[in-house]
Scaffold this motif. Structure first.
Motif, PDB file in Angstrom:
ATOM      1  N   LYS A  60      40.997  60.717  53.703  1.00 18.91           N
ATOM      2  CA  LYS A  60      40.568  59.311  53.252  1.00 18.91           C
ATOM      3  C   LYS A  60      40.868  58.191  54.495  1.00 18.91           C
ATOM      4  CE  LYS A  60      38.926  60.332  49.354  1.00 18.91           C
ATOM      5  NZ  LYS A  60      37.788  60.004  48.598  1.00 18.91           N
ATOM      6  N   ASP A  61      41.410  58.666  55.662  1.00 18.68           N
ATOM      7  CA  ASP A  61      41.457  57.479  56.400  1.00 18.68           C
ATOM      8  C   ASP A  61      41.025  57.953  57.777  1.00 18.68           C
ATOM      9  OD1 ASP A  61      42.911  55.789  58.377  1.00 18.68           O
ATOM     10  OD2 ASP A  61      45.080  56.538  57.874  1.00 18.68           O
ATOM     11  N   GLN A  62      39.837  57.163  58.086  1.00 16.03           N
ATOM     12  CA  GLN A  62      38.990  57.683  59.204  1.00 16.03           C
ATOM     13  C   GLN A  62      39.640  57.189  60.345  1.00 16.03           C
ATOM     14  OE1 GLN A  62      34.916  56.236  58.829  1.00 16.03           O
ATOM     15  NE2 GLN A  62      34.834  55.915  60.965  1.00 16.03           N
ATOM     16  N   ALA A  63      40.431  56.216  60.511  1.00 17.66           N
ATOM     17  CA  ALA A  63      41.137  55.878  61.744  1.00 17.66           C
ATOM     18  C   ALA A  63      42.180  57.047  62.118  1.00 17.66           C
ATOM     19  CB  ALA A  63      41.658  54.420  61.646  1.00 17.66           C
ATOM     20  N   ALA A  64      42.779  57.485  61.373  1.00 20.45           N
ATOM     21  CA  ALA A  64      43.473  58.628  61.394  1.00 20.45           C
ATOM     22  C   ALA A  64      43.041  59.894  61.987  1.00 20.45           C
ATOM     23  CB  ALA A  64      44.685  58.986  60.348  1.00 20.45           C
ATOM     24  N   LEU A  65      41.896  60.102  61.138  1.00 19.25           N
ATOM     25  CA  LEU A  65      41.250  61.100  61.719  1.00 19.25           C
ATOM     26  C   LEU A  65      40.777  61.103  63.079  1.00 19.25           C
ATOM     27  CD1 LEU A  65      39.023  62.033  58.494  1.00 19.25           C
ATOM     28  CD2 LEU A  65      40.746  63.581  59.519  1.00 19.25           C
ATOM     29  N   SER A  66      40.171  59.866  63.457  1.00 13.21           N
ATOM     30  CA  SER A  66      39.651  59.713  64.728  1.00 13.21           C
ATOM     31  C   SER A  66      41.022  59.940  65.745  1.00 13.21           C
ATOM     32  CB  SER A  66      39.352  57.985  65.030  1.00 13.21           C
ATOM     33  OG  SER A  66      38.032  57.990  64.990  1.00 13.21           O
ATOM     34  N   VAL A  67      42.099  59.648  65.606  1.00 10.09           N
ATOM     35  CA  VAL A  67      43.091  59.725  66.566  1.00 10.09           C
ATOM     36  C   VAL A  67      43.370  61.465  66.671  1.00 10.09           C
ATOM     37  CG1 VAL A  67      45.824  59.664  66.757  1.00 10.09           C
ATOM     38  CG2 VAL A  67      44.366  57.613  65.959  1.00 10.09           C
ATOM     39  N   ASP A  68      43.389  62.106  65.345  1.00 12.61           N
ATOM     40  CA  ASP A  68      43.733  63.433  65.299  1.00 12.61           C
ATOM     41  C   ASP A  68      42.524  64.129  66.073  1.00 12.61           C
ATOM     42  OD1 ASP A  68      45.995  62.988  63.641  1.00 12.61           O
ATOM     43  OD2 ASP A  68      44.358  63.271  61.781  1.00 12.61           O
ATOM     44  N   PHE A  69      41.566  63.818  65.902  1.00 15.37           N
ATOM     45  CA  PHE A  69      40.167  64.660  66.582  1.00 15.37           C
ATOM     46  C   PHE A  69      40.156  64.378  68.043  1.00 15.37           C
ATOM     47  CE2 PHE A  69      38.746  65.417  62.379  1.00 15.37           C
ATOM     48  CZ  PHE A  69      38.421  66.592  62.570  1.00 15.37           C
ATOM     49  N   ASN A  70      40.288  63.020  68.543  1.00 11.85           N
ATOM     50  CA  ASN A  70      40.458  62.774  69.683  1.00 11.85           C
ATOM     51  C   ASN A  70      41.606  63.496  70.526  1.00 11.85           C
ATOM     52  OD1 ASN A  70      39.481  60.910  72.052  1.00 11.85           O
ATOM     53  ND2 ASN A  70      41.481  60.178  71.859  1.00 11.85           N
ATOM     54  N   ALA A  82      35.829  63.439  77.585  1.00 11.58           N
ATOM     55  CA  ALA A  82      36.683  62.225  77.703  1.00 11.58           C
ATOM     56  C   ALA A  82      37.238  61.366  76.607  1.00 11.58           C
ATOM     57  CB  ALA A  82      35.653  61.014  78.413  1.00 11.58           C
ATOM     58  N   SER A  83      36.445  61.721  75.424  1.00  6.43           N
ATOM     59  CA  SER A  83      37.026  61.080  74.029  1.00  6.43           C
ATOM     60  C   SER A  83      35.958  61.383  72.970  1.00  6.43           C
ATOM     61  CB  SER A  83      36.896  59.275  74.213  1.00  6.43           C
ATOM     62  OG  SER A  83      35.706  59.070  74.081  1.00  6.43           O
ATOM     63  N   ALA A  84      36.876  61.382  71.743  1.00  6.51           N
ATOM     64  CA  ALA A  84      36.117  61.860  70.529  1.00  6.51           C
ATOM     65  C   ALA A  84      36.284  60.855  69.324  1.00  6.51           C
ATOM     66  CB  ALA A  84      36.404  63.204  69.978  1.00  6.51           C
ATOM     67  N   THR A  85      35.587  60.384  68.798  1.00  4.58           N
ATOM     68  CA  THR A  85      35.611  59.549  67.613  1.00  4.58           C
ATOM     69  C   THR A  85      34.916  59.770  66.067  1.00  4.58           C
ATOM     70  OG1 THR A  85      35.486  57.682  69.192  1.00  4.58           O
ATOM     71  CG2 THR A  85      35.318  56.880  67.114  1.00  4.58           C
ATOM     72  N   VAL A  86      35.693  59.623  65.269  1.00  6.50           N
ATOM     73  CA  VAL A  86      35.131  59.931  63.915  1.00  6.50           C
ATOM     74  C   VAL A  86      34.256  58.657  63.594  1.00  6.50           C
ATOM     75  CG1 VAL A  86      35.519  60.317  61.498  1.00  6.50           C
ATOM     76  CG2 VAL A  86      36.974  61.739  63.166  1.00  6.50           C
ATOM     77  N   THR A  87      33.066  58.835  63.492  1.00  7.93           N
ATOM     78  CA  THR A  87      32.250  57.880  63.091  1.00  7.93           C
ATOM     79  C   THR A  87      31.725  57.343  61.605  1.00  7.93           C
ATOM     80  OG1 THR A  87      30.124  59.143  63.394  1.00  7.93           O
ATOM     81  CG2 THR A  87      30.945  57.888  65.382  1.00  7.93           C
ATOM     82  N   LYS A  88      31.868  58.589  60.969  1.00  6.15           N
ATOM     83  CA  LYS A  88      31.794  58.357  59.366  1.00  6.15           C
ATOM     84  C   LYS A  88      32.341  59.599  58.666  1.00  6.15           C
ATOM     85  CE  LYS A  88      27.641  58.960  57.879  1.00  6.15           C
ATOM     86  NZ  LYS A  88      26.167  58.638  57.357  1.00  6.15           N
TER      87      LYS A  88
END
Length: 121
Positions: A60-70, A82-88
């Protein structure tokens, strides 16, 4: 010799014989295998995969998921990503679809999705 094609689910499509597999298709398949493997699941490579429990905790926390997946993707594919970002993240009852934008070291971009069961939320 003819290679097999991937369908929209990124699975092998054995019915078609008129298209070769591209290096992008092969790379996406490698990333999806990595993302769908729980760390420690493969006895001969205990470091391969991601912490699926962390995905459930951060679903439920897209910012935290982005950090994890990156972190997971840039470490595992350090010579390519180079980088990975959760967009949705889309939620549909007990299933979440995570949309991930990947930027390659050469500047090209790929979009992939990962599905997760989200029991208990």
């Amino acid at each position: 010799m003819v290679d097999f094609e991937l369908d929209d689910q990124r699975d092998s499509n054995y019915d078609r014989s008129d298209r070769d597999i591209t290096s992008t298709d092969e790379f996406i398949q490698r990333v999806l295998i990595f993302l769908n493997t729980n760390i420690g699941e493969i006895p001969w490579n205990l470091d391969f995969g991601i912490d699926q429990n962390q995905v459930f905790l951060d679903i439920k926390d897209q910012a935290a998921l982005s950090v994890d997946f990156n972190e997971w993707l840039t470490v595992q594919f350090e010579d390519e990503i180079a980088s990975a970002t959760v967009t949705k993240v889309d939620y549909n009852q007990r299933k979440a679809t995570i949309y991930i934008a990947i930027t390659m070291l050469d500047g090209s971009k790929l979009n992939i999705t990962k599905e997760a069961t989200i029991d208990g939320i």
